[in-house]
Scaffold this motif. Structure first.
Motif, PDB file in Angstrom:
ATOM      1  N   TYR A 234     -13.317  -4.409  32.564  1.00  0.00           N
ATOM      2  CA  TYR A 234     -13.952  -3.967  33.810  1.00  0.00           C
ATOM      3  C   TYR A 234     -15.064  -2.968  33.495  1.00  0.00           C
ATOM      4  O   TYR A 234     -14.846  -1.755  33.509  1.00  0.00           O
ATOM      5  N   PRO A 235     -16.270  -3.469  33.179  1.00  0.00           N
ATOM      6  CA  PRO A 235     -17.364  -2.581  32.792  1.00  0.00           C
ATOM      7  C   PRO A 235     -17.854  -1.681  33.939  1.00  0.00           C
ATOM      8  O   PRO A 235     -17.503  -1.887  35.107  1.00  0.00           O
ATOM      9  N   ILE A 236     -18.683  -0.705  33.546  1.00  0.00           N
ATOM     10  CA  ILE A 236     -19.046   0.372  34.469  1.00  0.00           C
ATOM     11  C   ILE A 236     -19.676  -0.146  35.770  1.00  0.00           C
ATOM     12  O   ILE A 236     -19.327   0.319  36.851  1.00  0.00           O
ATOM     13  N   LYS A 237     -20.587  -1.114  35.665  1.00  0.00           N
ATOM     14  CA  LYS A 237     -21.284  -1.551  36.882  1.00  0.00           C
ATOM     15  C   LYS A 237     -20.289  -2.105  37.908  1.00  0.00           C
ATOM     16  O   LYS A 237     -20.329  -1.741  39.094  1.00  0.00           O
ATOM     17  N   GLN A 238     -19.384  -2.939  37.438  1.00  0.00           N
ATOM     18  CA  GLN A 238     -18.379  -3.509  38.359  1.00  0.00           C
ATOM     19  C   GLN A 238     -17.452  -2.423  38.912  1.00  0.00           C
ATOM     20  O   GLN A 238     -17.048  -2.458  40.065  1.00  0.00           O
ATOM     21  N   LEU A 239     -17.149  -1.453  38.028  1.00  0.00           N
ATOM     22  CA  LEU A 239     -16.256  -0.364  38.452  1.00  0.00           C
ATOM     23  C   LEU A 239     -16.922   0.468  39.556  1.00  0.00           C
ATOM     24  O   LEU A 239     -16.288   0.819  40.555  1.00  0.00           O
ATOM     25  N   MET A 240     -18.216   0.755  39.378  1.00  0.00           N
ATOM     26  CA  MET A 240     -18.926   1.550  40.388  1.00  0.00           C
ATOM     27  C   MET A 240     -18.999   0.783  41.712  1.00  0.00           C
ATOM     28  O   MET A 240     -18.899   1.367  42.789  1.00  0.00           O
TER      29      MET A 240
END
Ligand code: SF4
Length: 343
Positions: A234-240
């Motif tokens: 779950y990389p940062i962009k999806q997490l944000m």
């Protein structure tokens, strides 16, 4: 045998009805357990003796054994609790100006293997049940009852990933919220996550206005996945985006936790990258001076660096606080006490 500490008042009423008793007996039992901290049916003096005996035949009350309490400075107490199968559970009581906060664990060990954390070092053993999570708070409250102090805030930030033990964690929060028990507002409860996106989305739909706290700890995927393997999934962009969805659905502000680690994620460039990530979103950043774990090789950032990092965020109008180091003197970095016990 029914584990009745993990039942909400309605379910407890249905259970006593199934035993042939009137529903109000369920409320009485709930109040004995969750308001008065009673661990034995025999102490429930307003129940008929025959019913108490029936309860003993059909059900049980989970009670963790208090193995030790480490008192730190500023009113912090770290509890090491023991389950029926001899596993160790950590809970921490913290005293802030605005009342007592209970920081609770949700699992025994953790699967997430964040590289700066002690909890994953002994591996994952099992999920805690709703009644065990609930009892962590009740063991803390036991020490507050005589001074007539209640727990004001609950944070699921101890050992384990709450969204990886979703049902039990949410059930425990609903029990804490019950007015027949501790009666703690959902708004005073925080769920911390390392970034399990399906869990964040589910929580957004749950209809309980808790605070979400996302452990971010880096503003680039490169750095974050070295610190937190979950970032590969779950990389940062999806997490944000998931955090923004939570905020949109619940109207609750998201807090981003950022542990400052010397020469890893604490440079000016790291701070500016964090500004870029957060500038177009609302959210609050909580900077955490790292609680170093022996054997991990990570060092806490200097005070000068922490101040500089904070000032860069402030200058960009990002709400930021630096967490008080309440735990250092009581092994309060998550998993440290349990490891000491387990060795
Ligand atoms: S920081 Fe939290 S999610 Fe990561 S290993 Fe430790 S307990 Fe698990």
């Amino acid at each position: 045998m029914k584990d009745i500490k993990g039942l909400l008042p309605n379910d407890l009423c249905n259970f006593v009805i199934s035993l042939g008793e009137p529903a109000y007996r369920g409320d009485q039992i709930f109040s004995w357990i969750h308001k008065h901290g009673v661990c034995s049916f025999q102490d429930m003096k307003n129940l008929p003796l025959t019913f108490r005996e029936e309860l003993e035949r059909t059900s049980y009350i989970t009670c963790l054994n208090v193995r030790s309490k480490d008192k730190g400075r500023k009113g912090t107490v770290k509890y090491l609790l023991e389950t029926h199968d001899n596993n160790a559970v950590e809970a921490v009581r913290m005293k802030y100006g605005y009342g007592v906060t209970a920081c609770l664990s949700t699992q025994i060990g953790c699967k997430m293997a964040c590289s700066f954390c002690a909890s994953g070092m002994s591996g994952f053993i099992r999920n805690l049940t709703a009644s065990e999570i609930t009892d962590e708070a009740l063991r803390i409250r036991e020490d507050l009852i005589q001074d007539n102090i209640n727990i004001r805030n609950i944070v699921l930030m101890g050992v384990g990933e709450p969204l990886d033990n979703y049902e039990a964690s949410i059930q425990a929060l609903r029990i804490f919220n019950s007015k027949e028990g501790l009666g703690i507002s959902f708004r005073r409860m925080t769920i911390s996550t390392c970034g399990l996106i399906p869990g964040i989305k589910r929580l957004a739909e749950e209809g309980i206005p808790v605070t979400l706290s996302v452990s971010l700890h880096a503003a680039t995927d490169d750095i974050r996945q070295k610190l937190m393997p979950i970032n590969r999934q779950y990389p940062i962009k999806q997490l944000m985006n998931a955090a923004a969805y939570f905020q949109e659905r619940t109207g609750r502000r998201v807090t981003f936790e950022y542990a400052l680690i010397r020469d890893i994620n604490d440079s000016d460039s790291d701070a500016y990258r964090l500004v870029d990530l957060l500038q177009k979103r609302s959210g609050h950043v909580n900077l955490i001076p790292l609680n170093p774990v022996i054997g991990k090789g990570y060092i806490r950032s200097t005070s000068t660096r922490i101040n500089k990092f904070r000032n860069i965020l402030k200058a960009a109008s990002i709400p930021v606080t630096v967490r008080r180091g309440l735990g250092l003197d009581v092994n309060a970095a998550c998993g440290q006490l349990r490891r000491r016990y387990c060795r």
